[in-house]
Design a protein around this motif. Structure first.
Motif, PDB file in Angstrom:
ATOM      1  N   SER A  94      -4.875   3.439  -2.641  1.00 16.51           N
ATOM      2  CA  SER A  94      -6.044   4.162  -3.137  1.00 16.51           C
ATOM      3  C   SER A  94      -6.880   3.357  -4.132  1.00 16.51           C
ATOM      4  O   SER A  94      -7.912   3.837  -4.596  1.00 16.51           O
ATOM      5  CB  SER A  94      -5.605   5.486  -3.781  1.00 16.51           C
ATOM      6  OG  SER A  94      -4.894   5.239  -4.980  1.00 16.51           O
ATOM      7  N   LEU A  95      -6.456   2.153  -4.455  1.00 16.17           N
ATOM      8  CA  LEU A  95      -7.166   1.347  -5.439  1.00 16.17           C
ATOM      9  C   LEU A  95      -8.386   0.649  -4.837  1.00 16.17           C
ATOM     10  O   LEU A  95      -8.412   0.348  -3.639  1.00 16.17           O
ATOM     11  CB  LEU A  95      -6.231   0.280  -6.020  1.00 16.17           C
ATOM     12  CG  LEU A  95      -4.973   0.767  -6.729  1.00 16.17           C
ATOM     13  CD1 LEU A  95      -4.178  -0.431  -7.234  1.00 16.17           C
ATOM     14  CD2 LEU A  95      -5.306   1.707  -7.864  1.00 16.17           C
ATOM     15  N   THR A  96      -9.361   0.379  -5.694  1.00  8.57           N
ATOM     16  CA  THR A  96     -10.516  -0.405  -5.271  1.00  8.57           C
ATOM     17  C   THR A  96     -10.090  -1.861  -5.125  1.00  8.57           C
ATOM     18  O   THR A  96      -9.013  -2.258  -5.580  1.00  8.57           O
ATOM     19  CB  THR A  96     -11.653  -0.317  -6.306  1.00  8.57           C
ATOM     20  OG1 THR A  96     -11.211  -0.940  -7.525  1.00  8.57           O
ATOM     21  CG2 THR A  96     -12.059   1.124  -6.570  1.00  8.57           C
ATOM     22  N   ALA A  97     -10.960  -2.675  -4.540  1.00  6.81           N
ATOM     23  CA  ALA A  97     -10.632  -4.089  -4.346  1.00  6.81           C
ATOM     24  C   ALA A  97     -10.391  -4.782  -5.685  1.00  6.81           C
ATOM     25  O   ALA A  97      -9.469  -5.591  -5.818  1.00  6.81           O
ATOM     26  CB  ALA A  97     -11.740  -4.792  -3.575  1.00  6.81           C
ATOM     27  N   GLN A 126      -9.353  -3.381  -8.519  1.00  8.40           N
ATOM     28  CA  GLN A 126      -8.089  -2.896  -9.075  1.00  8.40           C
ATOM     29  C   GLN A 126      -6.907  -3.522  -8.351  1.00  8.40           C
ATOM     30  O   GLN A 126      -5.886  -3.824  -8.962  1.00  8.40           O
ATOM     31  CB  GLN A 126      -8.022  -1.371  -8.976  1.00  8.40           C
ATOM     32  CG  GLN A 126      -8.989  -0.667  -9.895  1.00  8.40           C
ATOM     33  CD  GLN A 126      -9.106   0.813  -9.581  1.00  8.40           C
ATOM     34  OE1 GLN A 126      -8.992   1.249  -8.433  1.00  8.40           O
ATOM     35  NE2 GLN A 126      -9.345   1.610 -10.621  1.00  8.40           N
ATOM     36  N   ARG A 127      -7.042  -3.734  -7.061  1.00  9.31           N
ATOM     37  CA  ARG A 127      -5.978  -4.389  -6.297  1.00  9.31           C
ATOM     38  C   ARG A 127      -5.761  -5.825  -6.784  1.00  9.31           C
ATOM     39  O   ARG A 127      -4.648  -6.301  -6.870  1.00  9.31           O
ATOM     40  CB  ARG A 127      -6.298  -4.399  -4.804  1.00  9.31           C
ATOM     41  CG  ARG A 127      -6.165  -3.054  -4.154  1.00  9.31           C
ATOM     42  CD  ARG A 127      -6.649  -3.103  -2.732  1.00  9.31           C
ATOM     43  NE  ARG A 127      -6.523  -1.809  -2.106  1.00  9.31           N
ATOM     44  CZ  ARG A 127      -5.989  -1.603  -0.921  1.00  9.31           C
ATOM     45  NH1 ARG A 127      -5.545  -2.616  -0.209  1.00  9.31           N
ATOM     46  NH2 ARG A 127      -5.905  -0.397  -0.440  1.00  9.31           N
ATOM     47  N   GLU A 161       0.792  -1.224   0.000  1.00  3.96           N
ATOM     48  CA  GLU A 161       0.000   0.000   0.000  1.00  3.96           C
ATOM     49  C   GLU A 161       0.825   1.276   0.000  1.00  3.96           C
ATOM     50  O   GLU A 161       0.375   2.304  -0.485  1.00  3.96           O
ATOM     51  CB  GLU A 161      -0.969  -0.009   1.185  1.00  3.96           C
ATOM     52  CG  GLU A 161      -2.014  -1.090   1.063  1.00  3.96           C
ATOM     53  CD  GLU A 161      -3.065  -1.029   2.145  1.00  3.96           C
ATOM     54  OE1 GLU A 161      -2.882  -0.304   3.135  1.00  3.96           O
ATOM     55  OE2 GLU A 161      -4.078  -1.720   1.981  1.00  3.96           O
TER      56      GLU A 161
END
Length: 88
Positions: free
Chosen positions: A68-71, A73-74, A8
């Protein structure tokens, strides 16, 4: 195991670069001293990571913190990081 695990504190591009660690040919001393071989290798790894970002649709996000990414995108970031290391 279903929660995406990303670094992160790193940017998306830096996170993908981590996947290239097994492809390195220089040692830590060469990296610390910034030898021509180490600089060339880092350039190659960065190009490989940028290509993976493009391949997985992360180019627009590559300079953002992974936190800062969505789940979703992660999850894509995890897959890109794994794929860039050339798994068997």
């Amino acid at each position: 195991f279903q929660t995406p695990q990303v670094f992160e504190q790193m940017t998306v591009l830096e996170d993908v670069v981590v996947g290239c660690t097994k492809l390195t040919r220089t040692n830590m001393l060469e990296d610390l001293l910034g030898t021509p071989a180490a600089r060339g290798q880092m350039r190659e790894i960065r190009e490989r990571a940028e290509a993976a970002c493009a391949r997985f649709g992360l180019t627009g996000l590559r300079d953002l913190p992974a936190a800062s990414l969505t789940a979703g995108q992660r999850r894509v970031l995890e897959i890109a990081r794994a794929a860039v290391g050339e798994p068997r």
